[in-house]
Design a protein around this motif. Structure first.
Motif, PDB file in Angstrom:
ATOM      1  N   THR A  69       0.805  -1.173   0.012  1.00  0.00           N
ATOM      2  CA  THR A  69      -0.016  -0.081   0.025  1.00  0.00           C
ATOM      3  C   THR A  69       0.952   1.149   0.057  1.00  0.00           C
ATOM      4  O   THR A  69       2.043   1.129   0.185  1.00  0.00           O
ATOM      5  CB  THR A  69      -0.885   0.015   1.201  1.00  0.00           C
ATOM      6  OG1 THR A  69       0.018   0.399   2.590  1.00  0.00           O
ATOM      7  CG2 THR A  69      -1.767  -1.245   1.306  1.00  0.00           C
ATOM      8  N   ARG A  71       1.093   3.119   2.382  1.00  0.00           N
ATOM      9  CA  ARG A  71       1.759   3.496   3.559  1.00  0.00           C
ATOM     10  C   ARG A  71       3.001   2.526   3.700  1.00  0.00           C
ATOM     11  O   ARG A  71       4.017   3.175   4.416  1.00  0.00           O
ATOM     12  CB  ARG A  71       0.671   2.921   4.602  1.00  0.00           C
ATOM     13  CG  ARG A  71      -0.502   3.776   4.879  1.00  0.00           C
ATOM     14  CD  ARG A  71      -0.104   4.930   5.947  1.00  0.00           C
ATOM     15  NE  ARG A  71       1.142   5.216   6.376  1.00  0.00           N
ATOM     16  CZ  ARG A  71       1.412   6.422   7.108  1.00  0.00           C
ATOM     17  NH1 ARG A  71       0.601   7.183   6.856  1.00  0.00           N
ATOM     18  NH2 ARG A  71       2.706   6.344   7.540  1.00  0.00           N
ATOM     19  N   ASP A  72       2.965   1.601   2.912  1.00  0.00           N
ATOM     20  CA  ASP A  72       4.389   0.794   3.004  1.00  0.00           C
ATOM     21  C   ASP A  72       5.549   1.688   2.275  1.00  0.00           C
ATOM     22  O   ASP A  72       6.672   1.582   2.753  1.00  0.00           O
ATOM     23  CB  ASP A  72       4.068  -0.388   2.235  1.00  0.00           C
ATOM     24  CG  ASP A  72       3.207  -1.492   2.830  1.00  0.00           C
ATOM     25  OD1 ASP A  72       3.577  -1.819   4.158  1.00  0.00           O
ATOM     26  OD2 ASP A  72       2.449  -2.107   2.023  1.00  0.00           O
ATOM     27  N   ILE A  74       5.539   4.895   2.271  1.00  0.00           N
ATOM     28  CA  ILE A  74       5.822   6.020   3.252  1.00  0.00           C
ATOM     29  C   ILE A  74       6.557   5.536   4.009  1.00  0.00           C
ATOM     30  O   ILE A  74       7.596   6.185   4.507  1.00  0.00           O
ATOM     31  CB  ILE A  74       4.592   6.634   3.804  1.00  0.00           C
ATOM     32  CG1 ILE A  74       3.683   7.512   2.811  1.00  0.00           C
ATOM     33  CG2 ILE A  74       5.039   7.457   4.986  1.00  0.00           C
ATOM     34  CD1 ILE A  74       2.521   7.726   3.116  1.00  0.00           C
ATOM     35  N   ASP A  75       6.244   4.102   4.822  1.00  0.00           N
ATOM     36  CA  ASP A  75       7.354   3.578   5.748  1.00  0.00           C
ATOM     37  C   ASP A  75       8.799   3.463   5.215  1.00  0.00           C
ATOM     38  O   ASP A  75       9.814   3.840   6.103  1.00  0.00           O
ATOM     39  CB  ASP A  75       6.748   2.213   6.155  1.00  0.00           C
ATOM     40  CG  ASP A  75       5.555   2.272   6.865  1.00  0.00           C
ATOM     41  OD1 ASP A  75       4.989   3.413   7.387  1.00  0.00           O
ATOM     42  OD2 ASP A  75       4.851   1.235   7.048  1.00  0.00           O
ATOM     43  N   GLU A  78      10.340   7.139   5.535  1.00  0.00           N
ATOM     44  CA  GLU A  78      10.621   7.417   6.741  1.00  0.00           C
ATOM     45  C   GLU A  78      11.666   6.807   7.466  1.00  0.00           C
ATOM     46  O   GLU A  78      12.168   7.406   8.175  1.00  0.00           O
ATOM     47  CB  GLU A  78       9.290   7.366   7.665  1.00  0.00           C
ATOM     48  CG  GLU A  78       8.111   8.400   7.131  1.00  0.00           C
ATOM     49  CD  GLU A  78       6.768   8.171   8.101  1.00  0.00           C
ATOM     50  OE1 GLU A  78       6.223   9.161   8.221  1.00  0.00           O
ATOM     51  OE2 GLU A  78       6.386   7.383   8.446  1.00  0.00           O
ATOM     52  N   TYR A 105       5.215  14.750   0.726  1.00  0.00           N
ATOM     53  CA  TYR A 105       4.671  14.203   1.836  1.00  0.00           C
ATOM     54  C   TYR A 105       5.438  14.351   3.153  1.00  0.00           C
ATOM     55  O   TYR A 105       4.930  14.743   4.245  1.00  0.00           O
ATOM     56  CB  TYR A 105       4.170  12.650   1.457  1.00  0.00           C
ATOM     57  CG  TYR A 105       3.822  12.030   3.088  1.00  0.00           C
ATOM     58  CD1 TYR A 105       2.317  11.953   3.223  1.00  0.00           C
ATOM     59  CD2 TYR A 105       4.736  11.239   3.981  1.00  0.00           C
ATOM     60  CE1 TYR A 105       2.108  11.343   4.581  1.00  0.00           C
ATOM     61  CE2 TYR A 105       4.116  10.773   5.169  1.00  0.00           C
ATOM     62  CZ  TYR A 105       2.774  10.717   5.473  1.00  0.00           C
ATOM     63  OH  TYR A 105       2.381  10.221   6.528  1.00  0.00           O
ATOM     64  N   GLN A 169      -3.476   2.841  -5.146  1.00  0.00           N
ATOM     65  CA  GLN A 169      -2.859   3.513  -4.157  1.00  0.00           C
ATOM     66  C   GLN A 169      -1.974   4.503  -4.607  1.00  0.00           C
ATOM     67  O   GLN A 169      -2.005   5.472  -3.670  1.00  0.00           O
ATOM     68  CB  GLN A 169      -1.698   2.106  -3.630  1.00  0.00           C
ATOM     69  CG  GLN A 169      -1.917   0.978  -2.979  1.00  0.00           C
ATOM     70  CD  GLN A 169      -3.054   1.105  -1.822  1.00  0.00           C
ATOM     71  OE1 GLN A 169      -2.751   2.029  -0.882  1.00  0.00           O
ATOM     72  NE2 GLN A 169      -4.358   0.523  -1.589  1.00  0.00           N
ATOM     73  N   LEU A 173      -2.404   8.084  -2.557  1.00  0.00           N
ATOM     74  CA  LEU A 173      -1.397   9.137  -2.091  1.00  0.00           C
ATOM     75  C   LEU A 173      -1.205  10.467  -2.829  1.00  0.00           C
ATOM     76  O   LEU A 173      -1.230  11.362  -1.946  1.00  0.00           O
ATOM     77  CB  LEU A 173       0.056   8.289  -2.306  1.00  0.00           C
ATOM     78  CG  LEU A 173       1.258   8.936  -2.333  1.00  0.00           C
ATOM     79  CD1 LEU A 173       1.523   9.148  -0.680  1.00  0.00           C
ATOM     80  CD2 LEU A 173       2.408   8.332  -2.771  1.00  0.00           C
ATOM     81  N   GLN A 176      -4.354  12.649  -1.219  1.00  0.00           N
ATOM     82  CA  GLN A 176      -3.843  13.071   0.011  1.00  0.00           C
ATOM     83  C   GLN A 176      -2.940  14.023   0.222  1.00  0.00           C
ATOM     84  O   GLN A 176      -2.940  15.198   0.736  1.00  0.00           O
ATOM     85  CB  GLN A 176      -3.285  12.053   0.895  1.00  0.00           C
ATOM     86  CG  GLN A 176      -2.986  12.033   2.681  1.00  0.00           C
ATOM     87  CD  GLN A 176      -2.432  11.066   3.259  1.00  0.00           C
ATOM     88  OE1 GLN A 176      -2.972   9.840   3.039  1.00  0.00           O
ATOM     89  NE2 GLN A 176      -1.685  11.153   4.043  1.00  0.00           N
TER      90      GLN A 176
END
Length: 250
Positions: A69, A71-72, A74-75, A78, A105, A169, A173, A176
């Motif tokens: 996803t 979020r993966d 983004i992880d 980060e 982001y 996905q 992104l 957002q």
């Protein structure tokens, strides 16, 4: 999430520990660190501490990507940011395409980021919205979007197919990040190719207008397509971004 396939040769992440200023580099959708490697090596040679991670689900097999996803992704970015934060007092972020989306982001979430460099960043791709609106009619996999290069002698290491689930996905992104552009206040340098067959060049203008940054500039690339980091304008991108870092490191 465990990836089932080995990392492709050339898709490995890149790290270099040098000075107190660091640069986080973020590659694009279905791409790999390969597309950003020349920039990472040039930044390291110039004395910067460099982190170029491989985004989860990328650089292995498109079936791995299909299970991830945004979020993966983004992880992954980060984690790279945290690695740099342990070593550097000053951090810049540079991103290509979806890597540019992820860079925005980060700037929206981490105001301590000193400045960002975007290369053909993606924030609104009407073709994706139109395709996803078609719903069930789309096949599970679409054609590759990699290697949009003007230079015929160069090929980008990217997936040969694009999972439709991953496009969804990406759309989430972009939506957002676009909705929170006004949170970006740091200096920003945007490179945009006049001709790009993946991301409409107007994306750069949407971002330029949407951010709160007072120090912002668009550089038009006349001799590259989407993957400008591997194309004819690569020396210009490296030279101007290094100048940007030097200016804002003080």
């Amino acid at each position: 999430m465990n990836e089932q396939y080995p990392v492709l040769p050339g898709a490995e992440p890149f790290y270099a520990e040098n000075g107190p200023a660091g640069v986080l580099l973020v590659h694009g959708f279905t791409g790999t660190p390969h597309s950003m490697r020349p920039l990472a090596e040039a930044y390291a040679k110039a004395g910067y501490t460099v982190c170029l991670p491989r985004l989860k689900g990328h650089g292995t097999h498109y079936e791995d990507m299909e299970r991830t996803t945004f979020r993966d992704w983004i992880d992954s970015v980060e984690e790279g940011y945290e690695w740099l934060k342990e070593r550097c007092g000053t951090i810049f972020v540079t991103g290509l395409s979806m890597g540019g989306t992820l860079t925005l982001y980060m700037a929206e979430r981490y105001p301590s980021i000193r400045g960002i460099v975007l290369i053909n960043p993606a924030i609104d791709i009407p073709a994706i919205r139109a395709g996803l609106a078609a719903g069930d009619e789309l096949p599970r996999y679409l054609d590759s979007i990699g290697s949009d290069l003007k230079n015929p002698d160069v090929k980008e290491l990217a997936y040969e197919k694009t999972p439709t689930a991953s496009l969804l996905q990406l759309a989430r992104l972009m939506e957002q990040v676009k909705g929170e552009l006004e949170r970006v206040a740091c200096p920003i340098l945007i490179f945009v190719s006049n001709e790009d067959h993946v991301v409409p060049p107007e994306n750069a203008d949407i971002i330029f207008r949407g951010v709160r940054s007072s120090d912002k500039e668009i550089v038009r690339l006349k001799n590259s397509y989407h993957v400008a980091t591997l194309d004819h304008d690569q020396p210009l991108v490296i030279e101007r971004s290094l100048r940007f870092f030097a200016k804002h490191s003080k």
